[in-house]
Scaffold this motif. Structure first.
Motif, PDB file in Angstrom:
ATOM      1  N   GLY A 148       0.815  -1.214   0.000  1.00 26.11           N
ATOM      2  CA  GLY A 148       0.000   0.000   0.000  1.00 26.11           C
ATOM      3  C   GLY A 148       0.844   1.256   0.000  1.00 26.11           C
ATOM      4  N   GLY A 149       1.986   1.228   0.714  1.00 29.58           N
ATOM      5  CA  GLY A 149       2.878   2.383   0.715  1.00 29.58           C
ATOM      6  C   GLY A 149       3.478   2.662  -0.653  1.00 29.58           C
ATOM      7  N   VAL A 150       3.859   1.600  -1.351  1.00 29.14           N
ATOM      8  CA  VAL A 150       4.407   1.771  -2.704  1.00 29.14           C
ATOM      9  C   VAL A 150       3.347   2.342  -3.640  1.00 29.14           C
ATOM     10  CG1 VAL A 150       5.305   0.530  -4.712  1.00 29.14           C
ATOM     11  CG2 VAL A 150       6.133  -0.037  -2.426  1.00 29.14           C
ATOM     12  N   LEU A 151       2.121   1.826  -3.531  1.00 30.63           N
ATOM     13  CA  LEU A 151       1.036   2.318  -4.386  1.00 30.63           C
ATOM     14  C   LEU A 151       0.706   3.775  -4.071  1.00 30.63           C
ATOM     15  CD1 LEU A 151      -1.019   1.512  -6.548  1.00 30.63           C
ATOM     16  CD2 LEU A 151      -2.563   0.798  -4.724  1.00 30.63           C
ATOM     17  N   ALA A 152       0.708   4.123  -2.778  1.00 27.17           N
ATOM     18  CA  ALA A 152       0.428   5.501  -2.383  1.00 27.17           C
ATOM     19  C   ALA A 152       1.523   6.447  -2.873  1.00 27.17           C
ATOM     20  CB  ALA A 152       0.287   5.596  -0.865  1.00 27.17           C
ATOM     21  N   PHE A 153       2.772   5.992  -2.827  1.00 28.37           N
ATOM     22  CA  PHE A 153       3.879   6.809  -3.334  1.00 28.37           C
ATOM     23  C   PHE A 153       3.693   7.101  -4.820  1.00 28.37           C
ATOM     24  CE2 PHE A 153       7.981   7.160  -5.469  1.00 28.37           C
ATOM     25  CZ  PHE A 153       8.603   8.161  -4.745  1.00 28.37           C
ATOM     26  N   ALA A 154       3.335   6.074  -5.580  1.00 26.83           N
ATOM     27  CA  ALA A 154       3.137   6.255  -7.021  1.00 26.83           C
ATOM     28  C   ALA A 154       1.954   7.177  -7.298  1.00 26.83           C
ATOM     29  CB  ALA A 154       2.915   4.902  -7.687  1.00 26.83           C
TER      30      ALA A 154
END
Length: 233
Positions: A148-154
């Motif tokens: 979820g953190g990677v997706l939120a960063f993108a």
């Protein structure tokens, strides 16, 4: 080639994910712990709303709240001499608002998949709720939370509509990669547009690869726990 949109986007997404990660994680813990179904549904709807709203509408609400002549924006301007709207901080604010639901829902889904038997066992051993969260729930759900953190960063990196509303399109200050692509196409500078699009595509590909990696880790973690519980029986 002008590198300022790339630097601004990376700075914005990096600052936004720090805020989004902890806000989304603790919001997920809070909502997941609520037992009242109706209250849980209402809070989940409010926290997820920016995910389904058009980004320009979310940006409108942010501008309405943090504009220089609005209560919150006026407060920061009068007491801290900080102008939020049409500043670099506004790009971070827009990225946080738009990417938060992705982090929240991913973290909540991961936390709700934690085996309740582990939590009950920890309670019988006298661990506090915060100790259970940090020592059991968080490590167990970490692959899903990281995904979820990677997706939120993108999502923060690619934010356009809300950023344009509250931060504007100021070259060298608030012009992120998506805004730079829009400006380049509008001015007929297709070479710059192609370059910025290529950078966005490459970053997006890396994000997808990382999401798949963490998804595989999450699947292995839950599969391993399932096998362990069956063996114990």
């Amino acid at each position: 080639m002008n590198f300022s949109p790339i630097l601004i986007s990376i700075k914005t997404a990096s600052a936004a994910i720090v805020v989004t990660f902890f806000l989304g994680l603790f919001a997920a813990k809070w909502v997941a712990g609520i037992r009242r179904r109706f209250l849980k549904m209402i809070l989940d709807g409010i926290l997820t709303l920016p995910l389904v709203l058009p980004p320009t509408v979310a940006g409108f609400f942010l501008l309405y709240i943090f504009g220089a002549r609005r209560p919150v924006g006026q407060f920061f301007l009068d007491y801290f001499s900080i102008r939020i709207a049409f500043s670099w901080g506004a790009t971070v604010l827009a990225a946080v608002a738009i990417s938060f639901p992705l982090m929240y829902r991913s973290a909540r889904g991961a936390l709700e998949q934690v085996d309740e038997n582990l939590i009950y066992a920890a309670r019988t051993l006298g661990l506090s709720e915060w100790s259970i969260f940090w020592r059991i729930c968080l490590p167990t759900a970490l692959p899903g939370i990281a995904s979820g953190g990677v997706l939120a960063f993108a999502r923060g990196l690619g934010e356009f509509g809300a950023t344009a509303m509250i931060a504007g399109n100021i070259a060298g200050k608030t012009r992120t990669l998506p805004l730079a692509i829009y400006s380049a196409v509008a001015s007929g500078d297709m070479e710059s547009a192609y370059t910025h699009v290529l950078i966005i595509v490459l970053i997006s590909f890396v994000v997808v690869a990382l999401m798949n990696y963490f998804t595989v880790l999450e699947g292995k973690a839950f599969t391993g726990r399932g096998r362990g519980s069956r063996r114990s029986r």
